[in-house]
Write an enzyme that holds these catalytic residues in place. Sequence first.
Site, PDB file in Angstrom:
ATOM      1  N   ASP A 139       0.820  -1.203   0.000  1.00 57.66           N
ATOM      2  CA  ASP A 139       0.000   0.000   0.000  1.00 57.66           C
ATOM      3  C   ASP A 139       0.857   1.257   0.000  1.00 57.66           C
ATOM      4  O   ASP A 139       1.556   1.537   0.975  1.00 57.66           O
ATOM      5  CB  ASP A 139      -0.906  -0.025   1.240  1.00 57.66           C
ATOM      6  CG  ASP A 139      -1.700   1.248   1.414  1.00 57.66           C
ATOM      7  OD1 ASP A 139      -2.050   1.868   0.394  1.00 57.66           O
ATOM      8  OD2 ASP A 139      -1.963   1.621   2.569  1.00 57.66           O
ATOM      9  N   ASP A 332      -2.221   5.524  -5.371  1.00 59.46           N
ATOM     10  CA  ASP A 332      -2.408   4.701  -4.174  1.00 59.46           C
ATOM     11  C   ASP A 332      -2.778   3.279  -4.563  1.00 59.46           C
ATOM     12  O   ASP A 332      -3.893   3.019  -5.027  1.00 59.46           O
ATOM     13  CB  ASP A 332      -3.498   5.318  -3.281  1.00 59.46           C
ATOM     14  CG  ASP A 332      -3.709   4.536  -2.006  1.00 59.46           C
ATOM     15  OD1 ASP A 332      -2.884   3.652  -1.689  1.00 59.46           O
ATOM     16  OD2 ASP A 332      -4.699   4.802  -1.312  1.00 59.46           O
TER      17      ASP A 332
END
Length: 486
Positions: A139, A332
Site C-alpha cells: 500500500d 495509491d
Amino acid sequence: GLVFGLGFLSFGCILLQSLQDGHTPVSQILIPLERKYFLKHELPHQSTTLFAISTSSLSSTSKHNRSQISQIPLAKQHPQNIPRHISFNVEHFKSRRRFRKRLAHNESVEISLTNYFSVMYTGKLSIGTPPQDFNVIFDTGSSCLWVASSDTRQRKYWFLQYYDSRSSESHTPVKRSWEIQYGVGLVKGFLSNDTVRLGPLKAKQQVFAEANHLSSNFINPNQPMDGIMGLAFRGGSCSSFPTLMDTLYMSKVIPHRIFSFFLDVDSSGRERSMMLIGPPNEDFYEGKIVYTPVLHATQPQMWFVRLDGFTVGDNQLSLCGFFDNPCVALPDTGTSFLTVPPHRWMSIITAITQGRRDCLVDSENNVFCLDGPSGLPTLSFQIKGNIFILKPKDYVLSNNQIAIQTLDFGVADIDIIILGDAFLRSVYTVFDMDNVRVGFANARAVAPSWGHYLIAVCALAGLIIFCLLIDCFRRMNHRNEYSPIP
C-alpha cells in the site's frame, strides 16, 4: 505408441509451461480460494471497503475530524461456488547467488501479485524464523507494516493467517502499544521486532505491528488479506521506527529506495501483476517515464503530486486548472477506485453517464451501467504536460460498476484525487524515495509468453496426429472391406 507419445507430449508442454510461469508443477499447484464477484446486472445487497490511507499521515494537511472522511464502498456479492485461484509462488529468485548477480547488474526484483477481480492485489511476505507466510496489500497510501496476531483479542478466523511470535526464534518483543486509523477502519495492537522477508530480500530486526484488534471491514472471507505493508514515507503512527524499505536500504540489501507497480487487468488466474523493487523494467511500460516531484518534498509523508488536468471525454467536463482550481493526486495501490471530492462527484458522474439510461445509482453512490462500458467517454489525466488516458474498459469493472467514488480530505480550495488501481492498471508507476518523485508511463500490454506459443504448437501437433490416426483407421477398414477372398 502414437497415443502414448501424444499424452507424453501434452504432459511435457504443461510441465514446461508451469516451469516457465515460475510455478512448482506438483507441490504449488494453484490453491482454490473464494473471491469477490458480481453477477452481471446484479446490484449489491451490502458493501465493504478496501481503502488504506492512514489518516494519521493526513493530519498535517486536514483540519477536519477523522470521522468526516468518507468511506469508499466496494460492492460485494456472496460468492457461493465461485472459486478463485491463487498462487503462493512469489520468490522468483531462489538462489542467493542469482539474486546477488541481479543486484550487480542493477536489475529489479519482481514480487508477484495476485489480482482479485481487479479490486485488490496481494502479495506474499514472510515474518519470523522459520518464516511464517502472509498475504498482504502493498500500500503506497500508508507507511505501517502490520499483520494479524495470534494474540488476538477477537476470535480467530479460518481465512486469516496469524503471526505467532512464540514460534519464531528471531522475535524480540518491543512492549509498546500501537494503532492506526485508516480512511475506513481501525487497527490496534502492539509492536514487535523480527526478521521480515520479501521475496529474496531479508530485513533483520524489522519493527512491525501485531494486530490484535481489527475493525469489521478488515475481517472478510472474500478479501483474503492478512495485513498491510505500507510503502509511503516514514511518518504518522509509524514515525518512530523505519519502514521496511528504509531497513532494506540502511542494511545495504538494496542499493536504492525505488520500486514500481505493474497491475495487470487479467484476473483469470494467470499472475502477471508485479511489484518491482529496483530500477524500472522496460518490459512493463511504453515510451518515456514522466517524473514529477512529490509535494512538500522537504518532509514528505505521502506520495502527493500535482495533477495539471482532469477531463471527461471531449471536454464535457474539465477540472484542475493551473490557477482557478488546483488539484493534487495521490497514486495509491491500496485503493481500488478513483476517488474525487464529494462536491465534484455528481458533475463527473453526470458527464460520464450522459445519455445512458441503463446507468443506475444505489443508496451508497455505487454507479452501475448495465449495458457495460461501450459508449462511455474516456478520462484524461494531465501530469507534467503528458496526457494519460483511461478507456471505459479501464474504469468500469467486470460487474459493470464505474470505479469512481468520493473521499473528503477536508482541505479547502484544493481538489485531491486518489489515483487508485483503476488508474494504475493502465499506467506503470514508479515510486522513487531517494529522489522524492513519482514516475508515470503507459503500461505495456502483456504479450503472450513463449509458453503460450508452445502450448498452441503442441495442441496443433496433437490435432494433426489425431487426424492421421483417424485416416489410418479408415484406410485399414477400407482395405479389409475390399480385400480378395482367398
